[in-house]
Every structure is written in C-alpha cells, then in structure tokens.
Design a protein around this motif. Sequence first.
Motif, PDB file in Angstrom:
ATOM      1  N   VAL A 147       4.125  -5.280  11.325  1.00  0.00           N
ATOM      2  CA  VAL A 147       3.202  -5.417  10.193  1.00  0.00           C
ATOM      3  C   VAL A 147       2.693  -4.031   9.825  1.00  0.00           C
ATOM      4  O   VAL A 147       2.523  -3.181  10.698  1.00  0.00           O
ATOM      5  N   PRO A 148       2.491  -3.758   8.544  1.00  0.00           N
ATOM      6  CA  PRO A 148       1.942  -2.464   8.157  1.00  0.00           C
ATOM      7  C   PRO A 148       0.458  -2.384   8.486  1.00  0.00           C
ATOM      8  O   PRO A 148      -0.276  -3.346   8.289  1.00  0.00           O
ATOM      9  N   VAL A 149       0.028  -1.248   9.016  1.00  0.00           N
ATOM     10  CA  VAL A 149      -1.379  -1.017   9.321  1.00  0.00           C
ATOM     11  C   VAL A 149      -1.706   0.394   8.838  1.00  0.00           C
ATOM     12  O   VAL A 149      -1.291   1.367   9.454  1.00  0.00           O
ATOM     13  N   THR A 150      -2.392   0.503   7.738  1.00  0.00           N
ATOM     14  CA  THR A 150      -2.720   1.764   7.056  1.00  0.00           C
ATOM     15  C   THR A 150      -1.508   2.685   7.030  1.00  0.00           C
ATOM     16  O   THR A 150      -0.550   2.409   6.352  1.00  0.00           O
ATOM     17  N   THR A 151      -1.501   3.769   7.823  1.00  0.00           N
ATOM     18  CA  THR A 151      -0.389   4.714   7.773  1.00  0.00           C
ATOM     19  C   THR A 151       0.557   4.581   8.960  1.00  0.00           C
ATOM     20  O   THR A 151       1.505   5.328   9.084  1.00  0.00           O
ATOM     21  N   ALA A 152       0.298   3.641   9.840  1.00  0.00           N
ATOM     22  CA  ALA A 152       1.132   3.496  11.037  1.00  0.00           C
ATOM     23  C   ALA A 152       1.787   2.127  11.072  1.00  0.00           C
ATOM     24  O   ALA A 152       1.434   1.217  10.330  1.00  0.00           O
ATOM     25  N   LEU A 153       2.766   1.990  11.936  1.00  0.00           N
ATOM     26  CA  LEU A 153       3.394   0.689  12.171  1.00  0.00           C
ATOM     27  C   LEU A 153       2.817   0.112  13.449  1.00  0.00           C
ATOM     28  O   LEU A 153       2.613   0.809  14.421  1.00  0.00           O
ATOM     29  N   SER A 154       2.554  -1.163  13.439  1.00  0.00           N
ATOM     30  CA  SER A 154       2.027  -1.841  14.616  1.00  0.00           C
ATOM     31  C   SER A 154       2.992  -2.941  15.022  1.00  0.00           C
ATOM     32  O   SER A 154       3.469  -3.696  14.186  1.00  0.00           O
ATOM     33  N   LEU A 155       3.283  -3.029  16.279  1.00  0.00           N
ATOM     34  CA  LEU A 155       4.165  -4.084  16.767  1.00  0.00           C
ATOM     35  C   LEU A 155       3.382  -5.383  16.834  1.00  0.00           C
ATOM     36  O   LEU A 155       2.366  -5.466  17.506  1.00  0.00           O
TER      37      LEU A 155
ATOM     38  N   GLN B 108       0.825  -1.215   0.000  1.00  0.00           N
ATOM     39  CA  GLN B 108       0.000   0.000   0.000  1.00  0.00           C
ATOM     40  C   GLN B 108       0.858   1.265   0.000  1.00  0.00           C
ATOM     41  O   GLN B 108       0.516   2.267  -0.610  1.00  0.00           O
ATOM     42  N   ASN B 109       2.006   1.213   0.692  1.00  0.00           N
ATOM     43  CA  ASN B 109       2.876   2.378   0.805  1.00  0.00           C
ATOM     44  C   ASN B 109       4.209   2.211   0.079  1.00  0.00           C
ATOM     45  O   ASN B 109       5.099   3.048   0.240  1.00  0.00           O
ATOM     46  N   SER B 110       4.355   1.126  -0.683  1.00  0.00           N
ATOM     47  CA  SER B 110       5.573   0.846  -1.446  1.00  0.00           C
ATOM     48  C   SER B 110       6.834   0.978  -0.600  1.00  0.00           C
ATOM     49  O   SER B 110       7.754   1.733  -0.916  1.00  0.00           O
ATOM     50  N   ARG B 111       6.864   0.219   0.498  1.00  0.00           N
ATOM     51  CA  ARG B 111       8.018   0.279   1.393  1.00  0.00           C
ATOM     52  C   ARG B 111       8.279  -1.091   2.006  1.00  0.00           C
ATOM     53  O   ARG B 111       7.401  -1.953   2.042  1.00  0.00           O
ATOM     54  N   LEU B 112       9.489  -1.269   2.481  1.00  0.00           N
ATOM     55  CA  LEU B 112       9.898  -2.501   3.137  1.00  0.00           C
ATOM     56  C   LEU B 112      10.060  -2.219   4.622  1.00  0.00           C
ATOM     57  O   LEU B 112      10.631  -1.193   5.000  1.00  0.00           O
ATOM     58  N   LEU B 113       9.547  -3.112   5.459  1.00  0.00           N
ATOM     59  CA  LEU B 113       9.675  -2.995   6.908  1.00  0.00           C
ATOM     60  C   LEU B 113      10.480  -4.178   7.410  1.00  0.00           C
ATOM     61  O   LEU B 113      10.330  -5.294   6.915  1.00  0.00           O
ATOM     62  N   TRP B 114      11.336  -3.972   8.398  1.00  0.00           N
ATOM     63  CA  TRP B 114      12.070  -5.070   9.023  1.00  0.00           C
ATOM     64  C   TRP B 114      12.527  -4.635  10.406  1.00  0.00           C
ATOM     65  O   TRP B 114      12.415  -3.472  10.767  1.00  0.00           O
ATOM     66  N   VAL B 115      13.020  -5.591  11.188  1.00  0.00           N
ATOM     67  CA  VAL B 115      13.465  -5.303  12.555  1.00  0.00           C
ATOM     68  C   VAL B 115      14.901  -5.752  12.758  1.00  0.00           C
ATOM     69  O   VAL B 115      15.394  -6.638  12.069  1.00  0.00           O
TER      70      VAL B 115
END
Length: 82
Positions: free
Chosen positions: A65-73, A25-32
């Motif tokens: 995990v991505p959640v709309t416009t925010a990050l959720s742990l 949805q936001n064309s981005r990669l998330l990682w920890v």
Amino acid sequence: MSVYYATPASPARYVVAESPVWDAQNSRLLWVDVEVGNVFVGRLSDGMVETSAHYEIGDKIGAVVPVTTALSLLQRRIDSSS
C-alpha cells in the motif's frame, strides 16, 4: 450485449503478479510478484505500464500500500517449507 477485449499493459512477464494498487498522490501503480517476492512501481505511459523501480523483498509477499513517500508491506506470506 457488450463485448470487451483485454490487451496486455506491459510486455514484462511475472510468476504471479497481483494486488495492483493506484497511488494517486504520486501518480504511480504498485503491484507484487507473489512467488518471487518483488514489489514493483510503474508509471502509465501511452496506455502501457512502464516499470520505474522494483524492490526485492526476498520472501513471498501478498500486497503493498502507498504510504506518503514510502512503500509499506501490508501482507507478507511466509513459505511453509521455511
């Protein structure tokens, strides 16, 4: 038989980087970075991952995990020595 070669996607170094997830949805990669307790946000550019933001959680963390416009742990691991 096929042969595959791995190449680094970033020059950055982490203690234990894992749990990458693509946020379409936001064309981005998330990682920890599990041991350090940081959440990273990156963009793909010319076959490389460029970190665009990071969040210091201050404790071990397993995934996001991505959640709309925010990050959720999704999962938070607590150091057993605490």
